[in-house]
Design a protein around this motif. Structure first.
Motif, PDB file in Angstrom:
ATOM      1  N   ILE A   1       0.851  -1.179   0.000  1.00  0.00           N
ATOM      2  CA  ILE A   1       0.000   0.000   0.000  1.00  0.00           C
ATOM      3  C   ILE A   1       0.892   1.234   0.000  1.00  0.00           C
ATOM      4  O   ILE A   1       1.685   1.424   0.931  1.00  0.00           O
ATOM      5  CB  ILE A   1      -0.927   0.023   1.231  1.00  0.00           C
ATOM      6  N   ARG A   2       0.752   2.077  -0.989  1.00  0.00           N
ATOM      7  CA  ARG A   2       1.551   3.309  -1.048  1.00  0.00           C
ATOM      8  C   ARG A   2       0.824   4.388  -0.243  1.00  0.00           C
ATOM      9  O   ARG A   2      -0.249   4.845  -0.628  1.00  0.00           O
ATOM     10  CB  ARG A   2       1.734   3.749  -2.491  1.00  0.00           C
ATOM     11  N   LEU A   3       1.423   4.796   0.873  1.00  0.00           N
ATOM     12  CA  LEU A   3       0.780   5.744   1.768  1.00  0.00           C
ATOM     13  C   LEU A   3       1.307   7.166   1.600  1.00  0.00           C
ATOM     14  O   LEU A   3       0.589   8.125   1.845  1.00  0.00           O
ATOM     15  CB  LEU A   3       0.947   5.310   3.223  1.00  0.00           C
ATOM     16  N   CYS A   4       2.575   7.304   1.234  1.00  0.00           N
ATOM     17  CA  CYS A   4       3.144   8.647   1.097  1.00  0.00           C
ATOM     18  C   CYS A   4       4.333   8.591   0.135  1.00  0.00           C
ATOM     19  O   CYS A   4       4.766   7.514  -0.278  1.00  0.00           O
ATOM     20  CB  CYS A   4       3.559   9.223   2.450  1.00  0.00           C
ATOM     21  N   ARG A   5       4.844   9.756  -0.215  1.00  0.00           N
ATOM     22  CA  ARG A   5       5.921   9.833  -1.206  1.00  0.00           C
ATOM     23  C   ARG A   5       7.304   9.697  -0.594  1.00  0.00           C
ATOM     24  O   ARG A   5       8.278   9.494  -1.309  1.00  0.00           O
ATOM     25  CB  ARG A   5       5.832  11.152  -1.963  1.00  0.00           C
ATOM     26  N   PHE A   6       7.375   9.844   0.733  1.00  0.00           N
ATOM     27  CA  PHE A   6       8.673   9.793   1.399  1.00  0.00           C
ATOM     28  C   PHE A   6       8.711   8.617   2.376  1.00  0.00           C
ATOM     29  O   PHE A   6       7.711   7.956   2.627  1.00  0.00           O
ATOM     30  CB  PHE A   6       8.927  11.112   2.137  1.00  0.00           C
ATOM     31  N   GLY A   7       9.894   8.380   2.937  1.00  0.00           N
ATOM     32  CA  GLY A   7      10.092   7.235   3.803  1.00  0.00           C
ATOM     33  C   GLY A   7       9.222   7.268   5.058  1.00  0.00           C
ATOM     34  O   GLY A   7       8.931   8.330   5.618  1.00  0.00           O
TER      35      GLY A   7
END
Length: 300
Positions: A257-263
């Motif tokens: 699941i891609r939740l945000c653009r950064f770590g």
């Protein structure tokens, strides 16, 4: 010379800052080099927790916020269990491991401590399981015994950087390093299970693994990555032949699941319903367990 106050904190220590307050008080714990600081915002006072010879490497707080444990890495390393009300050490473990501790956690019932020893390049070159291997350690808090009640060896070639108990079940844990997650259970010894995970299965690149946690009241666990992706782990279907205790901790990666653009550098849960995700973009997000965004705080 006597230390009276500190300025600044160890900002590179992930999950080092903890709230010890409640609805009526604003109290924080922050690590500052080899000293822990309980800061009371209302009184503008500092209670200095001293004793570590080395820089504090990891911190954990009990669910009821009564207990705080800090540990360090290096020679003469310590693990110290503090009473957050009095600021006094209740249990001190000398030389918990020859190289010290890199991650530590307290079980939900405040009965056990679990820790990962610090990993070094010597482990990667070692071909035998000996004292220099990275270990997962377990202590009984209520016991006067200063040595671990259990010690297990982390599989070589997969150094681990974080350990977490499963909520309400201290006999199950999760650890992760940059490239591998392990699920652990224990009785008379530690048993380690390596979950199936292949980046090719999901046909997309996945960054390094950063943090992990269980979702309370469920069989699922999650792991964050350096590119903002969340890996969801769960038990496989009922078609498996069940052979306890191994099958009790078997997990597979079921979803990315891609939740945000950064770590993602912090994962924790609130009650039985919400997941807190914090990342390198400086935002804190609140999700339900279906990973629907419910609140977002940025520019903090």
């Amino acid at each position: 010379l006597a230390l009276h106050a500190t300025f600044g904190f160890s900002r590179n220590l992930i999950s080092g800052v903890h709230s010890l307050g409640d609805a009526e008080s604003r109290i924080l714990y922050v690590p500052s080099a080899n000293t822990g600081v309980i800061y009371n915002y209302s009184k503008r006072s500092q209670n200095l927790l001293q004793g570590h010879c080395n820089q504090i490497s990891c911190v954990a707080v009990s669910d009821n916020k009564q207990w705080l444990v800090s540990a360090d890495s290096g020679n003469d390393s310590l693990v110290v269990l503090w009473n957050t009300v009095t600021g006094r050490p209740e249990k001190t473990i000398l030389n918990a491991h020859p190289r010290g501790i890199t991650s530590i956690d307290i079980s939900t019932d405040s009965l056990f401590l679990s820790a990962l020893s610090t990993y070094s390049d010597e482990d990667a070159r070692s071909k035998q399981q000996h004292v220099d291997s990275q270990n997962i350690l377990l202590w009984d808090i209520s016991s006067d015994r200063k040595t671990p009640v259990l010690s297990g060896i982390v599989p070589l070639g997969a150094p681990q950087t974080l350990v977490r108990f499963k909520p309400n079940d201290a006999r199950e844990l999760i650890t992760n390093g940059p490239s591998q997650v392990f699920f652990w259970t224990w009785g008379t010894e530690f048993f380690c299970q390596t979950p199936h995970f292949s980046r090719q299965d999901f046909r997309q690149a996945v960054g390094q693994l950063t943090v992990s946690t269980f979702l309370p009241g469920m069989t699922q666990a999650v792991t964050g990555t350096s590119d903002g992706t969340l890996i969801l782990w769960d038990r496989p279907g009922d078609g498996l032949v069940r052979t306890p205790p191994q099958s009790a901790i078997t997990r597979v990666a079921v979803k990315l699941i891609r939740l945000c653009r950064f770590g993602i550098n912090h994962l924790s849960t609130v009650g039985q319903s919400h997941l807190i995700v914090a990342g390198e973009d400086g935002a804190v997000r609140l999700y339900d367990f279906l990973f629907r965004l419910e609140a977002w705080f940025e520019d903090i």
